[in-house]
Design an enzyme around this catalytic site. Structure first.
Site, PDB file in Angstrom:
ATOM      1  N   ASP A 247       0.834  -1.207   0.000  1.00  0.00           N
ATOM      2  CA  ASP A 247       0.000   0.000   0.000  1.00  0.00           C
ATOM      3  C   ASP A 247       0.867   1.254   0.000  1.00  0.00           C
ATOM      4  O   ASP A 247       0.549   2.248  -0.682  1.00  0.00           O
ATOM      5  CB  ASP A 247      -0.944  -0.001   1.197  1.00  0.00           C
TER       6      ASP A 247
ATOM      7  N   ASP B   7      -0.550   8.524   4.820  1.00  0.00           N
ATOM      8  CA  ASP B   7      -1.742   7.676   4.718  1.00  0.00           C
ATOM      9  C   ASP B   7      -2.284   7.431   6.120  1.00  0.00           C
ATOM     10  O   ASP B   7      -1.664   6.758   6.942  1.00  0.00           O
ATOM     11  CB  ASP B   7      -1.398   6.357   4.040  1.00  0.00           C
TER      12      ASP B   7
END
Length: 256
Positions: free
Chosen positions: A109, A129
């Site tokens: 990710d 994030d």
């Protein structure tokens, strides 16, 4: 049509792309004990609800940080769509050079976020994030991934607070009107939200300071990231779909 899939610790997010355009998104909770049929039927029914059919799907690309679901999930794509999905991992073309001490430890990710941040906003860039964990990743002007900071996510911190303090209730995570609160619930909200804003600003400021780069762009994504991005002066852009966009960019690089 491309389906991009981001398998996170809390949620699995799906994006439907026509060319480079993200047309639709949907999500489900991440559960390790689901079967391939449960995953396959959910995806099939979801795209049908959006007006597509199985034959419209040309390819699937997946970034996952939950290895335990990958056998069932990959089997679902093969069984219900007759496609072998592209898995973001070692050997895949990204355009980003991972120059950390152990590149294999870098989550898929984070690689996808780094690709999207660099390709869409340019370098140097810090990609933040806000997920189960909050990650701060620095990419240089040349596309080198050189540094990272990882901290507990805001919801993870909140869960720890009310699970380990007997008299503190489970609360909605939102910013109170003032930091000078007068009761427990808003006091907890103030500590979580204002505390996280402070953490975010300090970490980003130190990363920029120690990197020596100028004109560093800061891009945020993730569920609760919008709330923090609206308050933290150091964040330049908030992009809720950054990870899905990164999957489409990586997919394009494989085809080229």
């Amino acid at each position: 049509m491309l389906i991009g899939i981001d398998i996170g610790n809390t949620d699995i997010t799906f994006g439907i792309f026509q060319g480079k355009k993200l047309c639709d998104t949907f999500r489900m909770r991440t559960k390790i004990n689901r079967t391939s049929d449960e995953y396959g039927l959910f995806i099939l029914q979801a795209i049908q609800y959006k007006g597509y059919c199985r034959e419209d799907v040309d390819d699937v690309i997946i970034a996952s940080v939950v290895p335990a679901v990958m056998h069932s999930f990959t089997s679902a794509i093969i069984k219900y769509f007759d496609l072998q999905p592209i898995i973001v991992g070692a050997g895949i073309k990204t355009g980003i050079n991972i120059k950390t001490a152990n590149p294999k430890e870098t989550g898929a990710d984070r690689i996808v976020d780094a690709v999207a941040g660099y390709e869409l906003y340019g370098g140097p860039v810090i990609v933040v994030d806000f997920g189960t964990a909050t990650t701060y990743d620095l990419i240089t002007p040349d596309g080198d991934f050189i540094g990272c900071v990882i901290s507990p996510g805001i919801r993870t911190s909140a869960n720890a607070l009310w699970q380990h303090a007997a008299k503190l209730p489970e609360i909605e995570i939102r910013k109170p009107e003032s930091i000078l609160t007068k009761e427990t619930v808003s006091g907890m909200q103030a500590g979580l939200v204002f505390g996280y804003i402070g953490q975010t600003e300090y970490i980003i400021r130190k990363m920029i300071e120690e990197s020596g780069f100028e004109n560093v762009k800061v891009v945020a994504t993730g569920g609760l990231g919008k709330m923090i991005a609206e308050e933290a002066d150091c964040i330049d852009y908030y992009d809720a779909s950054l990870t899905l966009k990164g999957l489409q960019i990586i997919y394009d690089k494989q085809k080229r």
